[in-house]
Structures are given as C-alpha cells and as structure tokens.
Design an enzyme around this catalytic site. Structure first.
Site, short mmCIF file in Angstrom:
data_model
loop_
_atom_site.label_atom_id
_atom_site.label_comp_id
_atom_site.label_asym_id
_atom_site.label_seq_id
_atom_site.Cartn_x
_atom_site.Cartn_y
_atom_site.Cartn_z
N CYS A 1 -12.48 59.87 11.57
CA CYS A 1 -12.61 60.45 12.91
C CYS A 1 -12.63 61.99 12.86
O CYS A 1 -13.48 62.63 13.48
CB CYS A 1 -11.46 59.96 13.78
SG CYS A 1 -9.85 60.04 12.97
N HIS B 1 -6.47 63.86 18.12
CA HIS B 1 -6.32 65.01 17.21
C HIS B 1 -6.82 66.26 17.94
O HIS B 1 -7.70 66.17 18.80
CB HIS B 1 -7.21 64.86 15.97
CG HIS B 1 -7.00 63.60 15.18
ND1 HIS B 1 -5.83 63.33 14.52
CD2 HIS B 1 -7.83 62.58 14.91
CE1 HIS B 1 -5.96 62.17 13.87
NE2 HIS B 1 -7.15 61.69 14.10
P1 NAD Z 1 -5.84 48.69 11.49
O1 NAD Z 1 -4.59 48.63 10.71
O2 NAD Z 1 -5.78 49.01 12.94
O3 NAD Z 1 -6.61 47.29 11.38
C1 NAD Z 1 -6.89 46.69 10.15
C2 NAD Z 1 -7.18 45.21 10.38
O4 NAD Z 1 -7.54 44.64 9.11
C3 NAD Z 1 -5.96 44.43 10.88
O5 NAD Z 1 -6.32 43.55 11.90
C4 NAD Z 1 -5.46 43.69 9.62
O6 NAD Z 1 -4.85 42.45 9.94
C5 NAD Z 1 -6.78 43.49 8.89
N1 NAD Z 1 -6.62 43.32 7.43
C6 NAD Z 1 -5.62 43.71 6.62
N2 NAD Z 1 -5.88 43.37 5.34
C7 NAD Z 1 -7.09 42.74 5.36
C8 NAD Z 1 -7.92 42.15 4.36
N3 NAD Z 1 -7.57 42.12 3.08
N4 NAD Z 1 -9.10 41.61 4.75
C9 NAD Z 1 -9.48 41.62 6.05
N5 NAD Z 1 -8.74 42.15 7.03
C10 NAD Z 1 -7.56 42.72 6.68
O7 NAD Z 1 -6.80 49.69 10.72
P2 NAD Z 1 -7.85 50.68 11.37
O8 NAD Z 1 -7.12 51.82 11.97
O9 NAD Z 1 -8.81 49.93 12.23
O10 NAD Z 1 -8.57 51.25 10.08
C11 NAD Z 1 -9.65 50.59 9.48
C12 NAD Z 1 -10.47 51.63 8.74
O11 NAD Z 1 -10.99 52.56 9.68
C13 NAD Z 1 -9.69 52.45 7.71
O12 NAD Z 1 -10.56 52.77 6.65
C14 NAD Z 1 -9.34 53.70 8.50
O13 NAD Z 1 -9.09 54.81 7.67
C15 NAD Z 1 -10.59 53.88 9.32
N6 NAD Z 1 -10.45 54.68 10.54
C16 NAD Z 1 -9.37 54.51 11.35
C17 NAD Z 1 -9.26 55.28 12.50
C18 NAD Z 1 -8.11 55.15 13.45
O14 NAD Z 1 -7.87 56.03 14.25
N7 NAD Z 1 -7.37 54.08 13.44
C19 NAD Z 1 -10.25 56.22 12.82
C20 NAD Z 1 -11.36 56.34 12.00
C21 NAD Z 1 -11.44 55.57 10.84
#
Ligand code: NAD
Length: 345
Positions: free
Chosen positions: A148, A227
């Site tokens: 992000c 942020h």
């Molecule tokens: P999150 O923790 O909100 O969600 C992750 C999901 O994946 C959960 O539902 C969990 O149960 C599932 N999970 C866990 N292990 C797994 C596996 N082995 N196989 C399949 N599913 C699995 O995470 P998020 O915040 O959505 O982040 C996901 C990605 O996006 C990361 O790379 C993160 O850095 C990136 N990201 C996050 C944000 C943010 O603000 N949250 C912003 C931009 C990018």
C-alpha cells in the site's frame, strides 16, 4: 474472453480482491481458498455477503480438515482445482512469505499468479503499479502488486517524474499500527521507528520505478485508519504549483482534498468514504492534502494519506488484465477498473 480467477487467502486484501473481481465483466471468480474458518470468511459467504455461493476450496490438507471440522462446506483442495485447468489466474493474498511457498504449485499447473506486497520482489517477474508499468507486465506469468505504501509513492512520483523529471526524493512514512479489525498487534502507546535508513519502502519503490533516487524513513504509530506520508524532493525542471497539482490530478487514482473543507485528519478523510457509501469505506485513491502541496524553485513538498486495506485493490484488477494480455492499453484497463469500483479520478 472471460478470465477465470481464483483468490487464495481471503483476509483483508483477498476478500476485497475477490469482491472486485465479481464486479468485472471480463473476469469470473471461480473459487476462493483459505486455511481457516475465520469470522470474515464465514461473513462474506453468508447469503447477504459479497461472495455468497462462491466455491470455497482449502489451500492445503490441514486447512481442509480445519474448515470442514468447523462446519464449512469445502469443495476440495485448491491444488486439485488448479490441476483441472479451470483457473487462468490465481491472486495470492496469503500472509507475506506464503505466496513464495505457493509459487511452485502455480507454476506446476501453468496458472498465472498475482502476488502481494508482503512477498519479496523476486517472487514475480514484475513488481506492479498500473499507471507506472502496466506494459512491463503484459503477458508475464507473474506479477507482484506492491504494498500500500509503495503503491501510493509510485502513483504520485510517477506523475511528477513523467512531467518534470525527479532529481531526488525524501519520504517520511507515519504508518498505521495494524488494520482496524485486528485486535492483536500494537503499538498502543508508542511510536516505533524503523531505525534502518532507508526503510524498506524506498528500495521497494525502485522495483517499480528503478531510476527514482529516493530515501524513505518510517515509523509506526497507534492509529489504524491510514498511513500518512510526508514527501519532499527536487525536480529536474522548474514547475509551478498549478502545474504540479494538475500533473498529480490527471494521473488518476490521486485525489486532492482540502483541510479548509474539513478534511483535517486521516479520520475525516476516511469518514468521507463512509459518507460516500463506498463498500467497507474503501479509499482506493491516494489522498493528498491540497494545501500541503508546496513548491519552492525546483523543490516540492506534500502530505498524503493511504488507506492500507483498499489502495491496492484496483491494481490487482489491472494486474489480472495485464498478465493475461486481455487488455493491452493501460488507460483502458484503468478506466474499466475505476468505473467498476466507483473511482471518479
Ligand atoms: P490477512 O492476515 O488479513 O489475511 C490473510 C488470509 O490468508 C487469512 O484469511 C488467513 O486465514 C489466510 N491464510 C493464512 N495462511 C494461509 C495459507 N497457507 N494459504 C491460504 N490462506 C492462508 O492478510 P492481508 O493483510 O490481507 O495480507 C495479504 C497480503 O497483502 C500480504 O502480502 C500483505 O503484505 C499484503 N498487503 C496487505 C495490506 C493491508 O493493509 N492489510 C495492504 C497491502 C498489501
């Protein structure tokens, strides 16, 4: 042609990406996958939920058992679905580092993959921000939609670099502690600096725009909504304030909001998107405080806000179009995505 897409990892990003895919007329959400029967997975699959009736798969055998034991209807293993050739693209939204472990599975079945910013850059062929390098991702096998913070820097700095050239940039990032739903991580009463300079977002920006000479410094604060970035730098050629504002606005997915109109804080900006009735109050745009944009000779300054949960969602949709080559013109893809998500700029 309609692209068949599966989303692996239905958390903060995955549930939004899956929902956004359902809004596209050139994509079909064929499946979602996860490993846990979380409250949010249950919610989105409810009859009123945005992913109702979407086929649910388990990402691994332990997940299959866990979700079935928790009473969820699971169709089977994601790997078996991929083997059946019913999926063109997987959007991997699993927690950072797991995407890299899934890479071999996607490659084995010849399925293209979109990864997220929590992965290392080398997980994919291209680190992606639509306006900055859509063309580079055309027909690639994999892309990584950057984080992000990096997405916001790439959109805004691309605007200035394209129009005036950028000599150098210093960006100070005040990062939200965690996402609003997450009760576990802190800080709750501290400012936590990232003591290594540059912080990782500067080098990450260079995975998208390698020629930008940027240094970033970052800290985490006890806030969850957005942020805030303090950006300064030097242009290669002089530009007026109006020229800079115009360049930022015409680049798209950047909105200028005035503190004098009441948008005095991240909370007020997020409230705007609640009042606009955006799904989950998602702000896909980078919001720059208009009054903060300042120009002195070739030097520029501004302050912007980033809704971490939402900003990368449109980029994920464009990334699917780019790697499948279904739309070769980035402006057409961006326009189509924007229209589907209600982005007006
Ligand atoms: P999150 O923790 O909100 O969600 C992750 C999901 O994946 C959960 O539902 C969990 O149960 C599932 N999970 C866990 N292990 C797994 C596996 N082995 N196989 C399949 N599913 C699995 O995470 P998020 O915040 O959505 O982040 C996901 C990605 O996006 C990361 O790379 C993160 O850095 C990136 N990201 C996050 C944000 C943010 O603000 N949250 C912003 C931009 C990018």
């Amino acid at each position: 042609m309609v692209i068949k897409v599966a989303v692996n990892g239905i958390g903060t990003i995955g549930k939004r990406v899956a929902h956004a895919i359902k809004l596209q007329d050139d994509m079909k959400l064929v499946a979602i996958a996860d490993v846990a029967a979380t409250s949010w997975l249950r919610t989105v699959l409810e009859p009123e939920g945005p992913l109702y009736k979407t086929d649910l798969y388990a990402s691994n055998k332990e997940g299959l058992e866990a979700m079935r034991n928790a009473g969820m209807f699971v169709n089977g293993l994601l790997e078996d679905l991929l083997a059946s050739k019913k999926v063109d693209v997987v959007v991997d939204c699993t927690p950072g580092g797991i995407g890299a472990k899934n890479k071999a599975m996607y490659e084995k079945y010849g399925v293209k993959a979109v990864y997220q910013g929590g992965e290392e850059a080398n997980v994919a062929e291209v680190s992606f921000v639509a306006i900055a390098n859509y063309e580079k991702a055309l027909n690639a096998n994999s892309v990584r939609v950057v984080s992000c913070n990096t997405t916001s820097l790439a959109r805004t700095l691309y605007a200035l670099d394209k129009n005036f050239g950028i000599e150098e940039v210093l960006a100070v990032l005040v990062r939200r502690a965690t996402d609003p739903w997450d009760e576990k991580p802190g800080p709750i009463n501290a400012v936590v600096p990232e003591v290594h300079i540059p912080s990782h977002q500067g080098p990450d920006l260079q995975t998208v725009l390698p020629h930008i000479n940027i240094t970033t410094m970052a800290c985490k604060v006890p806030s969850t909504l957005a942020h805030t970035h303090f950006v300064s730098g030097q242009l290669k050629r002089k530009a007026s304030l109006d020229e800079i504002k115009n360049a930022l606005e015409k680049t798209g997915r950047i909105v200028l909001l005035k503190a004098s109109h009441g948008y005095t804080a991240t909370s007020r900006i997020i409230e705007r998107y609640r009042d606009l009735c955006r799904p989950r109050y998602d702000m896909y745009e980078v919001a720059i405080w208009d009054e903060s944009i300042t120009v002195k000779d070739k030097k520029f300054y501004w302050i912007h806000a980033v809704h971490s949960e939402a900003i990368v969602i449109p980029e994920n949709i464009d990334a699917i179009r780019a790697i499948t080559g279904i739309e070769k013109d980035k402006f057409k893809s961006i326009e189509k995505t924007n229209k589907s998500l209600g982005i007006k700029c």
